[in-house]
Write an enzyme that holds these catalytic residues in place. Structure first.
Site, mmCIF file in Angstrom:
data_model
loop_
_atom_site.group_PDB
_atom_site.id
_atom_site.type_symbol
_atom_site.label_atom_id
_atom_site.label_comp_id
_atom_site.label_asym_id
_atom_site.label_seq_id
_atom_site.Cartn_x
_atom_site.Cartn_y
_atom_site.Cartn_z
ATOM 1 N N GLU A 181 -19.140 -8.764 9.590
ATOM 2 C CA GLU A 181 -20.231 -8.161 10.354
ATOM 3 C C GLU A 181 -21.163 -9.200 10.961
ATOM 4 O O GLU A 181 -21.634 -9.041 12.095
ATOM 5 C CB GLU A 181 -21.028 -7.208 9.461
ATOM 6 C CG GLU A 181 -20.251 -5.998 8.972
ATOM 7 C CD GLU A 181 -19.473 -6.239 7.701
ATOM 8 O OE1 GLU A 181 -18.862 -5.290 7.179
ATOM 9 O OE2 GLU A 181 -19.462 -7.397 7.208
ATOM 10 N N LYS A 225 0.841 -1.187 0.000
ATOM 11 C CA LYS A 225 0.000 0.000 0.000
ATOM 12 C C LYS A 225 0.883 1.245 0.000
ATOM 13 O O LYS A 225 1.870 1.324 0.726
ATOM 14 C CB LYS A 225 -0.909 0.017 1.234
ATOM 15 C CG LYS A 225 -2.169 -0.796 1.105
ATOM 16 C CD LYS A 225 -3.074 -0.577 2.309
ATOM 17 C CE LYS A 225 -4.388 -1.318 2.153
ATOM 18 N NZ LYS A 225 -5.278 -1.120 3.309
ATOM 19 N N ARG A 256 -25.459 -6.019 6.726
ATOM 20 C CA ARG A 256 -24.923 -7.363 6.476
ATOM 21 C C ARG A 256 -25.180 -8.312 7.641
ATOM 22 O O ARG A 256 -25.154 -9.521 7.456
ATOM 23 C CB ARG A 256 -23.418 -7.276 6.207
ATOM 24 C CG ARG A 256 -23.076 -6.632 4.884
ATOM 25 C CD ARG A 256 -21.596 -6.731 4.605
ATOM 26 N NE ARG A 256 -21.341 -6.601 3.186
ATOM 27 C CZ ARG A 256 -20.203 -6.957 2.598
ATOM 28 N NH1 ARG A 256 -19.233 -7.466 3.320
ATOM 29 N NH2 ARG A 256 -20.044 -6.795 1.303
#
Length: 625
Positions: free
Chosen positions: A370, A284, A398
């Site tokens: 979740e 990243k 979710r």
């Protein structure tokens, strides 16, 4: 300041991937460098997601170089990493509008480009969608190739593994690229793996592998021995066993910043049969030192000067609701070691950094999961602890099944701190938290609170935590109003609203019932209309005695909420009034029956008529019908 395309001799000529494919392979490193510099310069001038895109430059170039997009289908999971994809697919000159009202969408979006095959916002959907597309292509016999690019973080969600399990079973032709930006490999190991990946993806190895399987098929003992030998040899250099047990051919890891090697390996894999996994190691923030060192800080950035070592400091402002929640968690944990705080990979966003550092034994980041977060909280509650689930409104969707079955039906003492409720802003329709009041309100045993400011927010957190039953406090993105906060032991009466101001205008006789932080604008509208203004506080249970009083003394009831009108807080008021068979005019003001696009919160509220002027206009139009 604008970008001079003359500084990008190759990129300036790439208007579509077809133009990219005209380059020689030796030109791809330069094209990648230009793409990285363009992304850096553009985002630094306009703001947006940053570190993830820098890490996928070479991978994006290689994929569009090898595959015949848009005929071949490329799915990005999640869209944070897709800025380079947007640049190469005809949107280079519009990148400076990204995340702005009427500008480019922050994520891949089907309405925006034929190259955006799947609209995405939340993670872990790519493999499921790619498998469906691969099956469709197989049935149609059109030789269309399908590729899903999924990050290692998104691989933590159960949905990704459900899709892997199915794909390995039905054996459709597809490529899943695992973009791993956390694992680091040394130069020697990386070079070996790059060479090995080319070998494993080449026709000689795959041909020998398939021929050997056919020859040994009727000799079980020898077949088993050969299989074990193959696994032993491959296991020394690649972590293949897990994916191959699921039915995938695993190749990698490979250096995700060596564009030529990527092209070679992906080119070999393009024609392999069955489900394939390519494990790519990326970094990243690649190419910009500050982002490499702190990719979380540089995940999404404001406008900044690339020459500076640090991002500009934000102007002093009032604490955000997320920070207020995080501070509240710390205060409770200081006196209650039964508190257990859970987040699905949103420590920073939910204001839980300090809590995670000070109370590590009471903090659980369950990754992008979740559903697991909610049922895990249920288990903690059954075990005698007091769980608090910190979750974004749109992410809670979710875990809806778990919320009903594992929490509400069992009436467990879990507090849901629902962040980013209402209009969120620049991340667009996938992140707007405009449905939670509607989908929570129909669940028995749920207490639902909507604070109007940060003092009310902490009062409701206190109240919900002490109720010892399922409760939700929903609060918006952004800062509070600057009011003083209460003590952690102070609570409010269950289901009781508060009258802010009583109207004196006997002609119009309007009562405004405000749910949540739109109270500030609603109070202005009430003043302009000389109307009664009520902070309802509770969506469930409603203050039915107060509503009964209001409908007896007012001719018009107006509800205001930062949620969809359909099934929301206003609908709850409607249902109650209808049940009393009392004739009164009712107007519901809130989010219309449409998905809300990206823009600032102020811009969207104005567009939807949820500011003072809009509220007054809607009421006057209603009264003049």
């Amino acid at each position: 300041m604008t970008i001079n395309l003359a500084d990008y001799p190759l990129l300036s000529k790439i208007d579509t991937p077809h133009d990219l494919r005209k380059l020689t392979k030796d030109q791809l490193p330069q094209a990648s460098n230009e793409l990285r510099n363009f992304l850096l310069n553009s985002v630094s001038m306009s703001s947006g997601h940053f570190a993830s895109g820098l890490g996928t430059i070479e991978l994006t170039v290689a994929l569009h170089y090898v595959y015949n997009t848009p005929f071949d289908q490329l799915i990005w999971d999640v869209g944070h990493q897709a800025y380079p994809h947007k640049i190469l697919t005809g949107r280079r000159d519009q990148l400076n509008t990204i995340r702005q009202k009427d500008g480019l969408h922050p994520f891949p979006w089907r309405e925006e480009s034929e190259y955006d095959v799947l609209s995405v916002g939340h993670s872990s959907t790519s493999i499921s969608a790619a498998l469906g597309m691969a099956v469709a292509a197989q049935k149609q016999g059109n030789n269309k190739k399908v590729v899903a690019v999924i990050g290692d973080g998104a691989m933590t969600a159960g949905m990704a593994f459900e899709a892997l399990n199915h794909a390995g079973d039905i054996k459709s032709d597809m490529l899943v690229i695992l973009n791993d930006n956390e694992m680091s490999i040394s130069e020697n190991v990386g070079a070996l793996n790059n060479h090995f990946a080319k070998m494993l993806s080449g026709s000689l190895y795959t041909g020998l592998k398939e021929s050997s399987k056919r020859i040994l098929n009727n000799l079980p003992p020898i077949k088993e021995l050969a299989s074990r030998a193959e696994e032993h040899i491959k296991g020394m250099v690649v972590p293949s066993t897990f994916f191959e047990e699921l039915g995938f051919n695993y190749i990698g890891p490979i250096d995700g910043h060596d564009v030529k090697s990527l092209v070679d390996t992906i080119g070999n894999m393009r024609n392999l049969k069955g489900p394939q996994i390519l494990h790519v190691i990326t970094k990243k923030g690649k190419g910009y030192h500050a982002a490499e060192q702190d990719p979380i800080k540089y995940h999404a950035v404001p406008k900044f000067n690339p020459a500076d070592k640090n991002l500009p400091k934000a102007k002093p402002s009032l604490p955000t609701y997320s920070q207020i929640f995080g501070n509240w968690l710390c205060k409770i944990a200081e006196v209650d070691n039964a508190l257990m705080a859970i987040t699905p990979a949103m420590r920073e966003g939910s204001g839980m950094v300090e809590f995670s550092q000070r109370f590590p034994d009471q903090y659980f980041d369950v990754a992008i999961a979740e559903q697991h977060a909610i049922t895990y909280a249920a288990g903690l509650a059954i075990g005698g602890y007091n769980p608090v689930v910190a979750i974004y409104s749109s992410f809670l969707q979710r875990g809806y099944d778990q919320l009903i079955h594992d929490v509400a039906i069992q009436n467990l003492p879990i507090l849901f701190a629902i962040d980013r409720a209402g209009v969120v802003g620049a991340d667009g329709s996938t992140h707007q938290g405009t449905f939670d009041l509607s989908f929570l309100r129909c669940i028995p045993n749920m207490i639902i609170m909507a604070p109007s400011d940060e003092r009310e927010c902490q009062l409701m957190l206190n109240t919900g935590y002490q109720l010892k039953r399922p409760a939700a406090v929903r609060y918006p993105r952004g800062s509070g109003t600057g009011v003083d906060l209460p003590d952690i032991n102070e609570t409010i009466a269950l289901g009781k609203a508060r009258v802010i101001n009583q109207a004196t205008n006997k002609e119009q006789n309007i009562a405004l019932l405000s749910f949540g932080t739109l109270l500030t604008e609603t109070k202005k509208a009430a003043k302009a209309l000389n109307a009664t203004i009520v902070d309802m506080r509770f969506v469930k249970p409603l203050d039915e005695s107060l509503i009964t009083e209001l409908i007896q003394t007012h001719q018009t009831i107006v509800t205001v909420e930062d949620n969809v009108i359909a099934g929301g807080a206003g609908s709850a008021v409607n249902e109650f009034i209808l049940s009393k068979a009392i004739a009164v005019k009712i107007l519901n003001i809130g989010i219309p029956d449409t998905f809300i696009k990206h823009g600032t919160q102020t811009e969207i509220h104005q567009e939807l008529g949820l500011d003072c002027e809009g509220i007054v206009t809607k009421i006057n139009e209603f009264l003049n019908l």
